[in-house]
Motif scaffolding. Sequence first.
Motif, PDB file in Angstrom:
ATOM      1  N   LEU A   1     -11.976   9.374  26.530  1.00 10.39           N
ATOM      2  CA  LEU A   1     -11.966  10.341  27.633  1.00 10.39           C
ATOM      3  C   LEU A   1     -12.528   9.730  28.906  1.00 10.39           C
ATOM      4  N   ALA A   2     -13.556   8.895  28.774  1.00  9.14           N
ATOM      5  CA  ALA A   2     -14.106   8.227  29.955  1.00  9.14           C
ATOM      6  C   ALA A   2     -13.069   7.308  30.585  1.00  9.14           C
ATOM      7  N   LEU A   3     -12.284   6.623  29.755  1.00 15.09           N
ATOM      8  CA  LEU A   3     -11.281   5.695  30.272  1.00 15.09           C
ATOM      9  C   LEU A   3     -10.102   6.423  30.913  1.00 15.09           C
ATOM     10  N   LEU A   4      -9.863   7.668  30.527  1.00 15.00           N
ATOM     11  CA  LEU A   4      -8.800   8.459  31.156  1.00 15.00           C
ATOM     12  C   LEU A   4      -9.148   8.865  32.582  1.00 15.00           C
TER      13      LEU A   4
ATOM     14  N   PRO B   1       2.237  13.643  34.304  1.00 22.12           N
ATOM     15  CA  PRO B   1       0.801  13.662  34.003  1.00 22.12           C
ATOM     16  C   PRO B   1      -0.019  12.731  34.883  1.00 22.12           C
ATOM     17  N   ASP B   2      -1.288  13.086  35.021  1.00 22.37           N
ATOM     18  CA  ASP B   2      -2.270  12.189  35.639  1.00 22.37           C
ATOM     19  C   ASP B   2      -2.908  11.281  34.591  1.00 22.37           C
ATOM     20  N   ALA B   3      -2.871  11.706  33.332  1.00 23.48           N
ATOM     21  CA  ALA B   3      -3.488  10.946  32.254  1.00 23.48           C
ATOM     22  C   ALA B   3      -2.729  11.195  30.962  1.00 23.48           C
ATOM     23  N   ILE B   4      -2.559  10.128  30.176  1.00 20.50           N
ATOM     24  CA  ILE B   4      -1.862  10.231  28.897  1.00 20.50           C
ATOM     25  C   ILE B   4      -2.719   9.595  27.824  1.00 20.50           C
ATOM     26  N   PHE B   5      -2.953  10.343  26.743  1.00 17.16           N
ATOM     27  CA  PHE B   5      -3.641   9.794  25.581  1.00 17.16           C
ATOM     28  C   PHE B   5      -2.653   9.740  24.429  1.00 17.16           C
ATOM     29  N   ILE B   6      -2.508   8.564  23.824  1.00 22.70           N
ATOM     30  CA  ILE B   6      -1.626   8.397  22.670  1.00 22.70           C
ATOM     31  C   ILE B   6      -2.505   8.135  21.456  1.00 22.70           C
ATOM     32  N   GLY B   7      -2.576   9.143  20.596  1.00 23.03           N
ATOM     33  CA  GLY B   7      -3.372   9.007  19.385  1.00 23.03           C
ATOM     34  C   GLY B   7      -2.540   8.698  18.166  1.00 23.03           C
ATOM     35  N   GLY B   8      -1.228   8.885  18.280  1.00 23.16           N
ATOM     36  CA  GLY B   8      -0.292   8.588  17.204  1.00 23.16           C
ATOM     37  C   GLY B   8       1.087   8.451  17.779  1.00 23.16           C
ATOM     38  N   SER B   9       1.855   7.484  17.261  1.00 26.27           N
ATOM     39  CA  SER B   9       3.167   7.199  17.861  1.00 26.27           C
ATOM     40  C   SER B   9       4.329   7.457  16.927  1.00 26.27           C
TER      41      SER B   9
ATOM     42  N   ILE C   1      -3.165   5.496  31.186  1.00 21.12           N
ATOM     43  CA  ILE C   1      -2.716   5.639  29.811  1.00 21.12           C
ATOM     44  C   ILE C   1      -3.793   5.054  28.914  1.00 21.12           C
ATOM     45  N   VAL C   2      -4.191   5.791  27.895  1.00 21.35           N
ATOM     46  CA  VAL C   2      -5.180   5.309  26.930  1.00 21.35           C
ATOM     47  C   VAL C   2      -4.577   5.469  25.536  1.00 21.35           C
ATOM     48  N   ILE C   3      -4.639   4.386  24.743  1.00 22.26           N
ATOM     49  CA  ILE C   3      -4.033   4.372  23.411  1.00 22.26           C
ATOM     50  C   ILE C   3      -5.084   3.948  22.395  1.00 22.26           C
ATOM     51  N   ASN C   4      -5.221   4.716  21.328  1.00 22.84           N
ATOM     52  CA  ASN C   4      -6.095   4.351  20.217  1.00 22.84           C
ATOM     53  C   ASN C   4      -5.267   3.716  19.103  1.00 22.84           C
TER      54      ASN C   4
ATOM     55  N   VAL D   1     -11.943   0.787  15.891  1.00 24.06           N
ATOM     56  CA  VAL D   1     -10.787   1.282  16.629  1.00 24.06           C
ATOM     57  C   VAL D   1     -10.617   0.455  17.894  1.00 24.06           C
ATOM     58  N   TYR D   2      -9.382   0.046  18.159  1.00 18.29           N
ATOM     59  CA  TYR D   2      -9.065  -0.599  19.434  1.00 18.29           C
ATOM     60  C   TYR D   2      -8.658   0.482  20.427  1.00 18.29           C
ATOM     61  N   ILE D   3      -9.245   0.445  21.613  1.00 20.43           N
ATOM     62  CA  ILE D   3      -8.870   1.387  22.674  1.00 20.43           C
ATOM     63  C   ILE D   3      -8.271   0.586  23.827  1.00 20.43           C
ATOM     64  N   VAL D   4      -6.992   0.835  24.074  1.00 18.37           N
ATOM     65  CA  VAL D   4      -6.295   0.164  25.169  1.00 18.37           C
ATOM     66  C   VAL D   4      -6.210   1.131  26.342  1.00 18.37           C
ATOM     67  N   SER D   5      -6.648   0.693  27.508  1.00 17.79           N
ATOM     68  CA  SER D   5      -6.507   1.495  28.724  1.00 17.79           C
ATOM     69  C   SER D   5      -5.608   0.736  29.691  1.00 17.79           C
ATOM     70  N   ALA D   6      -4.750   1.467  30.379  1.00 19.10           N
ATOM     71  CA  ALA D   6      -3.771   0.826  31.256  1.00 19.10           C
ATOM     72  C   ALA D   6      -3.572   1.658  32.507  1.00 19.10           C
TER      73      ALA D   6
END
Length: 406
Positions: free
Chosen positions: A237-240, A313-321, A342-345, A391-396
């Motif tokens: 959430l902080a990275l979003l 969106p202003d922010a996208i979280f991908i928790g499952g693809s 965009i933040v992906i776990n 967990v790897y957290i990718v922020s873009a």
Amino acid sequence: MITVIGLHNPQLLPDALRERVLGCDLLVGGARHLAAFPETKGQRIAIDARVEELLDRLVATHAAGKKIVVLASGDPLWYGIGATLRRRFTPEQLEIIPAPTAVQLAFAALGEPWNDALLLSAHGHPLEPVISRLLQAPGRAAILTDTCNTPGRIAARLLAAGFPDCAAAVCERLGESRQRIVRAQLSEIREQSFDALNVLVLFPPATATEERPFGLNDEELEHDGLITHLEVRAVALALLRLRPDSVIWDLGAGSGSVALEAACIAWRGQVYAVERDRSRVERLRQNLERWGNTRIQVVEGEAPQVCEGWPDPDAIFIGGSGGQLVELIDYCTQRLQPGGRIVINLVTLELLQTALAALGAHGLRTEVRQVVVSRSRPLRGQTYLAALNPVYIVSAGQPEEMDVDV
């Protein structure tokens, strides 16, 4: 000087103001207001859709040194003619004399405080922005209506959008001998008709979301073991980098843990959560019902197909693809608002490599963090730390947006 007089009950107008109305060279107002002063000797202009022509006439009459009085309802500067006049006249050229607004009269008639109320107008305005504001901040509210955006139509739109079937009131002909107050549930308001002069007041119950602090423990949510844990959730959430009015997509929402916390931060925004697994959707809805949040729209289905009708969106979280990580990233990069994140776990190295390649192909700058969490556990009267899966957290984001470390 142009005198702008707000009216509540013309019969109660002070003598000094009545003399100004009767002695002016040009009297402007709605047909209902003009009819209250038939004895006026000056010219009269009824306000209609030809606003620019009216303003031109007022500028010329003012330049000629004539006495002008403009009549309005309540406070002319609150959804009234006052804001229109300010487009052509300076504050020094206007004398604004307000009367109680319809909203003030409505809350007085109801005997309800309104210091924290959301005040909106659907009178001569599109309805969708009004509905959006009410969904974003579902608290006590008052809405000015008209013959198109009636209380019944507003109630129907709110209920269809998931607004709670709350207590409501319609206040008609306020301050007149025909004043009428109708208290009912919103679903009952939907089925009724009312006088054209009214104010709709909503009293939704306080939700648990408004009363709880940020940060839900995993044990406070219904889930099947697959959940974004509290500590990982906080970093994501902080990275979003959410704002109060952010529009957020939660793709692969699972239990809704991220969506619920995001909605607390974006308390004037909107969260769209999609989950394809029906049992998880049910758990997600149970969590929303328990913690209460009307700013989260839940959709059962497959992303990105179900995202077509959503706002960018202003922010996208991908928790499952669901095995479509590259397709999701391609779609999300096309829809993401400028400056968005965009933040992906992820939990495997292979998916991490796939995500970095897909994001890089769209020119986004990426950062990777590995979050390893251990939690205390009892052991024969003592305490040890048990590790959760890393967990790897990718922020873009765009390169210029990623220069500030979080």
